[in-house]
Design a protein around this motif. Structure first.
Motif, PDB file in Angstrom:
ATOM      1  N   SER A 137      34.966  61.199  23.223  1.00 57.77           N
ATOM      2  CA  SER A 137      36.136  60.377  23.552  1.00 57.77           C
ATOM      3  C   SER A 137      36.764  60.798  24.854  1.00 57.77           C
ATOM      4  N   ASN A 138      35.943  61.164  25.852  1.00 60.74           N
ATOM      5  CA  ASN A 138      36.600  61.755  27.014  1.00 60.74           C
ATOM      6  C   ASN A 138      36.674  60.861  28.254  1.00 60.74           C
ATOM      7  N   GLY A 139      35.816  59.854  28.407  1.00 63.39           N
ATOM      8  CA  GLY A 139      35.849  59.053  29.631  1.00 63.39           C
ATOM      9  C   GLY A 139      37.184  58.378  29.832  1.00 63.39           C
ATOM     10  N   SER A 140      37.581  57.559  28.884  1.00 65.05           N
ATOM     11  CA  SER A 140      38.859  56.862  29.057  1.00 65.05           C
ATOM     12  C   SER A 140      40.027  57.802  28.782  1.00 65.05           C
ATOM     13  N   ALA A 141      39.806  58.822  27.920  1.00 63.03           N
ATOM     14  CA  ALA A 141      40.894  59.776  27.678  1.00 63.03           C
ATOM     15  C   ALA A 141      41.243  60.517  28.971  1.00 63.03           C
ATOM     16  N   MET A 172      40.682  57.509  40.628  1.00 65.92           N
ATOM     17  CA  MET A 172      40.963  57.989  39.278  1.00 65.92           C
ATOM     18  C   MET A 172      39.945  57.393  38.308  1.00 65.92           C
ATOM     19  N   GLY A 173      39.951  57.908  37.079  1.00 74.19           N
ATOM     20  CA  GLY A 173      39.043  57.383  36.061  1.00 74.19           C
ATOM     21  C   GLY A 173      37.585  57.563  36.457  1.00 74.19           C
ATOM     22  N   ASP A 174      36.760  56.630  36.018  1.00 72.71           N
ATOM     23  CA  ASP A 174      35.322  56.748  36.276  1.00 72.71           C
ATOM     24  C   ASP A 174      34.996  56.748  37.762  1.00 72.71           C
ATOM     25  N   PRO A 224      29.450  59.677  28.171  1.00 71.44           N
ATOM     26  CA  PRO A 224      30.423  59.165  27.194  1.00 71.44           C
ATOM     27  C   PRO A 224      30.331  59.916  25.866  1.00 71.44           C
TER      28      PRO A 224
END
Ligand SMILES: Cc1cc2nc3c(=O)[nH]c(=O)nc-3n(C[C@H](O)[C@H](O)[C@H](O)COP(=O)(O)OP(=O)(O)OC[C@H]3O[C@@H](n4cnc5c(N)ncnc54)[C@H](O)[C@@H]3O)c2cc1C
Length: 142
Positions: free
Chosen positions: A43-47, A31-33, A40
């Motif tokens: 606001s989408n990487g951590s979102a 999941m995630g990165d 980046p």
């Protein structure tokens, strides 16, 4: 002055990766990165990592309540999130959320301007923003 007097200037490229064919392997998933590194922007990487977490938690809970197999939950999580995040990665390459910066540069011929409304209408601005929100899953309705 800060830049010209600096002894070293480091440059970091913007890096993403093509979508992976799969994230889930038996009882392990990504999941995630680790699953979908993306530029980046917007606001989408951590979102997107947060949406992954929400989806994964919901699927695990549903499978647990049904007395089922964790592997099925990880598969459904992958089916929901892999194509969705692949679209965000691809959109960030072609029509990113900060596309308006490029558009304004193009419309102004790179010259200074006083008012963005002289270049582009509010409706066009909203359409650019709404299109990205729709793809990234940030649309209020969704
Ligand atoms: C310059 C920049 C600006 C950004 N701006 C934004 C923004 O404005 N908005 C936004 O939403 N996103 C932004 N992002 C993206 C965002 O930071 C990432 O998408 C997000 O941090 C991914 O979270 P993650 O938990 O998947 O991975 P990470 O945050 O990378 O977490 C992984 C963790 O695992 C740890 N780790 C690695 N290997 C091991 C190991 N072997 N054992 C134990 N621990 C390990 C790492 O130290 C790290 O703490 C930006 C990224 C960059 C680089």
């Amino acid at each position: 002055a800060l830049i010209s007097s600096a002894e070293h200037v480091f440059e970091y490229p913007m890096v993403d990766k093509d979508a992976l064919p799969r994230w889930s392997f038996e009882r392990v998933t990504l999941m995630g990165d680790a699953a979908h590194p993306m530029y980046p922007r917007g606001s989408n990487g951590s979102a997107q990592a947060l949406i992954d977490a929400r989806t994964l938690a919901d699927e695990i809970e549903a499978e647990h309540d049904a007395g089922g197999d964790l592997r099925a939950a990880l598969q459904r999580y992958q089916d929901a999130r892999l194509p969705a995040t692949a679209r965000v990665v691809e959109t960030n390459r072609t029509l990113p959320p900060d596309f308006i910066i490029m558009k304004a540069d193009e419309l102004s011929g790179g010259k200074p301007f006083d008012n963005i409304d002289d270049l582009i209408s509010q409706d066009e601005l909203r359409a650019i923003s709404d299109n990205y929100k729709q793809i990234a899953g940030f649309a209020l309705k969704a």
